[in-house]
Design a protein around this motif. Structure first.
Motif, PDB file in Angstrom:
ATOM      1  N   VAL A  27      22.437 -57.142  15.779  1.00 12.98           N
ATOM      2  CA  VAL A  27      22.660 -56.949  17.161  1.00 12.98           C
ATOM      3  C   VAL A  27      23.609 -55.709  17.525  1.00 12.98           C
ATOM      4  N   ASN A  28      24.612 -55.884  16.606  1.00 13.14           N
ATOM      5  CA  ASN A  28      25.842 -54.747  17.014  1.00 13.14           C
ATOM      6  C   ASN A  28      25.456 -53.576  16.606  1.00 13.14           C
ATOM      7  N   GLU A  29      24.510 -53.131  15.733  1.00 13.48           N
ATOM      8  CA  GLU A  29      24.147 -51.764  15.446  1.00 13.48           C
ATOM      9  C   GLU A  29      23.366 -51.508  16.764  1.00 13.48           C
ATOM     10  N   GLY A  30      22.505 -52.307  17.359  1.00 10.42           N
ATOM     11  CA  GLY A  30      21.923 -51.881  18.452  1.00 10.42           C
ATOM     12  C   GLY A  30      22.769 -51.333  19.534  1.00 10.42           C
ATOM     13  N   LEU A  31      23.892 -52.393  19.849  1.00  8.57           N
ATOM     14  CA  LEU A  31      24.880 -52.075  20.801  1.00  8.57           C
ATOM     15  C   LEU A  31      25.682 -50.831  20.522  1.00  8.57           C
ATOM     16  N   ASP A  71      30.103 -51.620  23.498  1.00 14.63           N
ATOM     17  CA  ASP A  71      31.072 -52.120  22.537  1.00 14.63           C
ATOM     18  C   ASP A  71      30.498 -53.303  21.565  1.00 14.63           C
ATOM     19  N   ALA A  72      30.765 -53.266  20.307  1.00 22.87           N
ATOM     20  CA  ALA A  72      30.258 -54.394  19.485  1.00 22.87           C
ATOM     21  C   ALA A  72      30.825 -55.627  19.702  1.00 22.87           C
ATOM     22  N   ILE A  73      30.228 -56.490  19.283  1.00 24.93           N
ATOM     23  CA  ILE A  73      30.751 -57.928  19.184  1.00 24.93           C
ATOM     24  C   ILE A  73      31.591 -58.428  18.297  1.00 24.93           C
ATOM     25  N   ALA A  74      32.765 -58.671  18.634  1.00 27.30           N
ATOM     26  CA  ALA A  74      33.870 -58.886  17.488  1.00 27.30           C
ATOM     27  C   ALA A  74      33.706 -60.344  17.021  1.00 27.30           C
ATOM     28  N   PHE A  75      33.739 -60.378  16.011  1.00 23.38           N
ATOM     29  CA  PHE A  75      33.686 -61.882  15.062  1.00 23.38           C
ATOM     30  C   PHE A  75      34.108 -61.701  13.811  1.00 23.38           C
TER      31      PHE A  75
END
Length: 318
Positions: free
Chosen positions: A109-113, A119-123
């Motif tokens: 999902v982050n690659e797509g964003l 902004d990528a999702i931080a986890f």
């Protein structure tokens, strides 16, 4: 010829031989230029079902590959920083392999964003082997997700069905302020350990492992408590945001062993006082902490910690 007609299904435009791929179904089997899905094949005449294990015009000896994917709807907590308001944002996760781990799905999902300039999702994550305790996600209201005795990094997407909606949130506790998105500050647990979760030893060479005899039952019980990875899921699951299971695991581990006897009473008082100062709540024996603990630490440790605490107050260990 071993083939009979089946009901038409919603999907891509029909009538063209050799059509591959679809946006409607999760399971596909490609044989040459044919597409099989859910027991049917798509050819020039549209969807037809398979009977007798053979397809008209296709040899059973032709190579076949299977591709199974799911499409998921995600509701992910996004928060820019500790002092800002957060909200759940909708995302779509397409072509998710059931063999992916939960964090690998978030990577996709982050690659797509990132490709879209967002902004990528931080986890948090580190070892991704269920050892380090870094991963800290609440999945559909359950810390670490629906699998018992498993960290979220070891949760696999085969646990979910095509079309499922997954709500992903960070740990919720006053003592765990949100840093960004799904990342929380769990340094409060470190300060509890610093207050007393250790043993004092003289400097020098390591003693022989058999120098101090310890009963097998005692050593195994201590080891069960020492399995705690300090992830904080017990705090996130508790309605009081209590850290009692985390503290009791460390206190039990050290109080059972001869090496932990020197600071035994001072330790339990100092750690409990530090937990109160950090804003953790009290235990009300709900048992939610034990249910979500990835290492399945039993709440019997909390009873042992309580006994240690009252014994320490009695002998003046504080």
């Amino acid at each position: 010829m071993g083939v009979h007609r089946c009901r038409q299904r919603a999907g891509p435009a029909q009538g063209a031989a050799g059509v591959r791929g679809s946006a409607s179904y999760a399971e596909e089997l490609q044989v040459g230029n044919w597409l099989l899905r859910a027991g049917c094949w798509l050819g020039a005449g549209g969807w037809s079902s398979v009977a007798g294990g053979r397809l008209h015009g296709i040899s059973n000896q032709q190579p076949a590959t299977t591709r199974i994917t799911v499409r998921l709807k995600l509701k992910i907590w996004r928060q820019a920083g500790p002092g800002t308001a957060g909200r759940l944002v909708d995302y779509a996760a397409d072509r998710v392999s059931p063999d992916m781990s939960f964090l690998e799905m978030l990577d996709v999902v982050n690659e797509g964003l990132v490709k879209q300039g967002q902004d990528a999702i931080a986890f948090d994550s580190d070892c991704r082997e269920g050892i380090c305790g870094m991963c800290s996600l609440v999945v559909n209201g359950i810390p670490h997700g629906p699998d018992r005795g498993t960290t979220v990094c070891q949760l696999h997407m085969r646990r979910f069905r095509d079309g499922d909606t997954i709500v992903i949130e960070p740990w919720r506790a006053r003592a765990f302020p949100v840093v960004k998105d799904l990342v929380v500050d769990r340094s409060a647990l470190d300060r509890i350990i610093t207050a007393g979760g250790y043993v004092s030893v003289n400097c020098g060479g390591a003693p022989d492992g058999n120098a101090i005899p310890i009963a097998k039952e005692v050593s195994e019980t201590a080891m069960d408590s020492a399995a705690c990875i300090g992830c904080g899921a017990c705090v996130a699951a508790c309605k009081n945001a209590s850290a009692h299971l985390f503290m009791s695991a460390k206190i039990s581990h050290l109080s059972l062993l001869p090496q932990g006897q020197i600071e035994r009473y001072r330790r339990v008082v100092a750690m409990i006082e530090q937990a109160d100062a950090e804003g953790f709540g009290s235990c009300s024996n709900e048992g939610e902490c034990e249910a979500v603990c990835p290492k399945e630490i039993p709440i019997s440790n909390i009873a042992r910690m309580t006994r240690e605490y009252f014994r320490a107050l009695w002998v003046g260990g504080g």
